[in-house]
Structures are given as C-alpha cells and as structure tokens.
Scaffold this motif. Sequence first.
Motif, PDB file in Angstrom:
ATOM      1  N   VAL A  32       0.843  -1.196   0.000  1.00 17.94           N
ATOM      2  CA  VAL A  32       0.000   0.000   0.000  1.00 17.94           C
ATOM      3  C   VAL A  32       0.877   1.246   0.000  1.00 17.94           C
ATOM      4  CG1 VAL A  32      -1.634   1.346   1.379  1.00 17.94           C
ATOM      5  CG2 VAL A  32      -2.029  -1.085   1.027  1.00 17.94           C
ATOM      6  N   GLN A  33       1.854   1.283   0.889  1.00 17.85           N
ATOM      7  CA  GLN A  33       2.740   2.445   0.984  1.00 17.85           C
ATOM      8  C   GLN A  33       3.566   2.621  -0.284  1.00 17.85           C
ATOM      9  OE1 GLN A  33       4.793   1.561   4.627  1.00 17.85           O
ATOM     10  NE2 GLN A  33       3.146   2.378   5.899  1.00 17.85           N
ATOM     11  N   ALA A  34       4.075   1.525  -0.833  1.00 15.14           N
ATOM     12  CA  ALA A  34       4.897   1.598  -2.046  1.00 15.14           C
ATOM     13  C   ALA A  34       4.091   2.107  -3.233  1.00 15.14           C
ATOM     14  CB  ALA A  34       5.499   0.227  -2.359  1.00 15.14           C
ATOM     15  N   SER A  35       2.791   1.839  -3.235  1.00 16.22           N
ATOM     16  CA  SER A  35       1.950   2.290  -4.344  1.00 16.22           C
ATOM     17  C   SER A  35       1.539   3.754  -4.193  1.00 16.22           C
ATOM     18  CB  SER A  35       0.697   1.419  -4.450  1.00 16.22           C
ATOM     19  OG  SER A  35      -0.177   1.682  -3.376  1.00 16.22           O
ATOM     20  N   GLY A  36       1.853   4.334  -3.043  1.00 16.15           N
ATOM     21  CA  GLY A  36       1.510   5.726  -2.815  1.00 16.15           C
ATOM     22  C   GLY A  36       0.130   5.940  -2.228  1.00 16.15           C
ATOM     23  N   LEU A  37      -0.548   4.858  -1.887  1.00 14.43           N
ATOM     24  CA  LEU A  37      -1.871   4.971  -1.276  1.00 14.43           C
ATOM     25  C   LEU A  37      -1.743   5.101   0.233  1.00 14.43           C
ATOM     26  CD1 LEU A  37      -3.734   2.179  -3.280  1.00 14.43           C
ATOM     27  CD2 LEU A  37      -3.796   4.637  -3.679  1.00 14.43           C
ATOM     28  N   SER A  38      -2.798   5.528   0.874  1.00 13.03           N
ATOM     29  CA  SER A  38      -2.821   5.611   2.324  1.00 13.03           C
ATOM     30  C   SER A  38      -3.936   4.737   2.870  1.00 13.03           C
ATOM     31  CB  SER A  38      -3.049   7.052   2.785  1.00 13.03           C
ATOM     32  OG  SER A  38      -3.248   7.092   4.179  1.00 13.03           O
ATOM     33  N   ALA A  39      -3.566   3.856   3.782  1.00 16.09           N
ATOM     34  CA  ALA A  39      -4.553   3.005   4.443  1.00 16.09           C
ATOM     35  C   ALA A  39      -4.774   3.466   5.882  1.00 16.09           C
ATOM     36  CB  ALA A  39      -4.095   1.548   4.403  1.00 16.09           C
ATOM     37  N   ALA A  40      -4.301   4.664   6.189  1.00 18.27           N
ATOM     38  CA  ALA A  40      -4.447   5.200   7.546  1.00 18.27           C
ATOM     39  C   ALA A  40      -5.928   5.292   7.910  1.00 18.27           C
ATOM     40  CB  ALA A  40      -3.795   6.570   7.640  1.00 18.27           C
ATOM     41  N   GLY A  41      -6.262   4.786   9.084  1.00 18.83           N
ATOM     42  CA  GLY A  41      -7.642   4.854   9.548  1.00 18.83           C
ATOM     43  C   GLY A  41      -8.572   3.850   8.901  1.00 18.83           C
ATOM     44  N   ILE A  42      -8.018   2.849   8.240  1.00 18.13           N
ATOM     45  CA  ILE A  42      -8.839   1.817   7.600  1.00 18.13           C
ATOM     46  C   ILE A  42      -8.541   0.475   8.267  1.00 18.13           C
ATOM     47  CG2 ILE A  42      -9.392   0.599   5.464  1.00 18.13           C
ATOM     48  CD1 ILE A  42      -8.497   3.044   3.905  1.00 18.13           C
ATOM     49  N   PRO A  43      -9.557  -0.176   8.846  1.00 15.24           N
ATOM     50  CA  PRO A  43      -9.341  -1.499   9.433  1.00 15.24           C
ATOM     51  C   PRO A  43      -8.797  -2.474   8.378  1.00 15.24           C
ATOM     52  CG  PRO A  43     -11.491  -0.641  10.039  1.00 15.24           C
ATOM     53  CD  PRO A  43     -10.933   0.278   8.989  1.00 15.24           C
ATOM     54  N   LEU A  44      -7.906  -3.355   8.810  1.00 13.19           N
ATOM     55  CA  LEU A  44      -7.207  -4.260   7.896  1.00 13.19           C
ATOM     56  C   LEU A  44      -7.250  -5.687   8.434  1.00 13.19           C
ATOM     57  CD1 LEU A  44      -5.152  -4.716   5.504  1.00 13.19           C
ATOM     58  CD2 LEU A  44      -3.363  -4.130   7.151  1.00 13.19           C
ATOM     59  N   ALA A  45      -7.583  -6.635   7.582  1.00 15.82           N
ATOM     60  CA  ALA A  45      -7.507  -8.060   7.913  1.00 15.82           C
ATOM     61  C   ALA A  45      -6.620  -8.730   6.875  1.00 15.82           C
ATOM     62  CB  ALA A  45      -8.897  -8.690   7.925  1.00 15.82           C
ATOM     63  N   THR A  46      -5.712  -9.592   7.334  1.00 15.59           N
ATOM     64  CA  THR A  46      -4.727 -10.207   6.453  1.00 15.59           C
ATOM     65  C   THR A  46      -4.592 -11.706   6.745  1.00 15.59           C
ATOM     66  OG1 THR A  46      -2.860  -9.902   7.966  1.00 15.59           O
ATOM     67  CG2 THR A  46      -3.407  -8.041   6.515  1.00 15.59           C
ATOM     68  N   SER A  47      -3.673 -12.335   6.059  1.00 13.15           N
ATOM     69  CA  SER A  47      -3.388 -13.751   6.305  1.00 13.15           C
ATOM     70  C   SER A  47      -2.786 -13.992   7.676  1.00 13.15           C
ATOM     71  CB  SER A  47      -2.458 -14.308   5.227  1.00 13.15           C
ATOM     72  OG  SER A  47      -3.166 -14.470   4.022  1.00 13.15           O
ATOM     73  N   ASP A  48      -2.316 -12.933   8.334  1.00  9.76           N
ATOM     74  CA  ASP A  48      -1.871 -13.089   9.719  1.00  9.76           C
ATOM     75  C   ASP A  48      -3.050 -13.419  10.624  1.00  9.76           C
ATOM     76  OD1 ASP A  48       0.789 -12.536   9.171  1.00  9.76           O
ATOM     77  OD2 ASP A  48       0.651 -10.433   9.712  1.00  9.76           O
ATOM     78  N   ASP A  49      -4.241 -12.996  10.221  1.00  6.63           N
ATOM     79  CA  ASP A  49      -5.443 -13.233  11.022  1.00  6.63           C
ATOM     80  C   ASP A  49      -6.042 -14.605  10.784  1.00  6.63           C
ATOM     81  OD1 ASP A  49      -5.605 -10.563  12.197  1.00  6.63           O
ATOM     82  OD2 ASP A  49      -5.990  -9.916  10.133  1.00  6.63           O
ATOM     83  N   ASP A  50      -5.971 -15.076   9.572  1.00  7.33           N
ATOM     84  CA  ASP A  50      -6.520 -16.384   9.215  1.00  7.33           C
ATOM     85  C   ASP A  50      -5.993 -16.756   7.838  1.00  7.33           C
ATOM     86  OD1 ASP A  50      -8.533 -18.529   8.404  1.00  7.33           O
ATOM     87  OD2 ASP A  50      -9.350 -17.936  10.350  1.00  7.33           O
TER      88      ASP A  50
END
Length: 123
Positions: free
Chosen positions: A52-70
């Motif tokens: 996300v950061q490398a693409s120049g987007l901002s995910a600040a303030g957005i809940p995130l679920a990943t493969s670390d979760d399941d």
Amino acid sequence: MLRRLEKMYQETPEAFGEVPGARRFLERLRTLKDTGIAIATGCWHSEALFKVQASGLSAAGIPLATSDDDRNRTRIMQIAAERAGNFYACTKFERVVYLGDGALGYTRGQRTRIRVYRDWSAD
C-alpha cells in the motif's frame, strides 16, 4: 517475503504503482457519509502495508484483515467486516460490498453473500 518485496521495489519501483483508479476510489469512499471502509487481503500484514505504501496509497484509519489473522480468504473478508463494525461502532451494516482485483476475491465474496465488484475504475 517482505525482504524480497523491498528488494524488488528498490530495483523497479514502477512495478508497485497503484491499481488504476484505486486512489480516486478510496478518496471517494472516505467522503461518503455513513460509509465504512475495511481492507481484506491474502497478503501477510507487513507485506500488505508495504505494498500500500509503495503504491503511494494511504490506508491510515482503515481497518485491515490479512493472512496473519486467518489463512482462509473467506474468513479474512469476514474479519475485515467485523473490524469495520468495531471501528465504526456499527452493530450491523445495511450492506457489505467487496471490491476485488481478481477472480479469487470474487469467488470468496460470493460465498459470504457479499456484493462483489471487480472494476473500481468506473464512476
């Protein structure tokens, strides 16, 4: 994997550009009243944040679920929706929409009865 991504970024940063329309789409969602945003991805948490950061987007303030979760992609989508509910203090959303960039997300969304879109560049 993160080290490999970092090396790839150093060698070819242009390969990490945003998916066309993603920035505009996120900006538009952030302006909508009574709309919550969450991100569900099959990437590991650290890799997802890096991309996300490398693409120049901002995910600040957005809940995130990943493969670390399941490891189960359908469950990751459900976790993202649960986190959005907690983040936005919403016990139930009127509807949940998943916007994916590939067929896998589309298939998983259908299994969870989440409305799925595959093209975020359209108005």
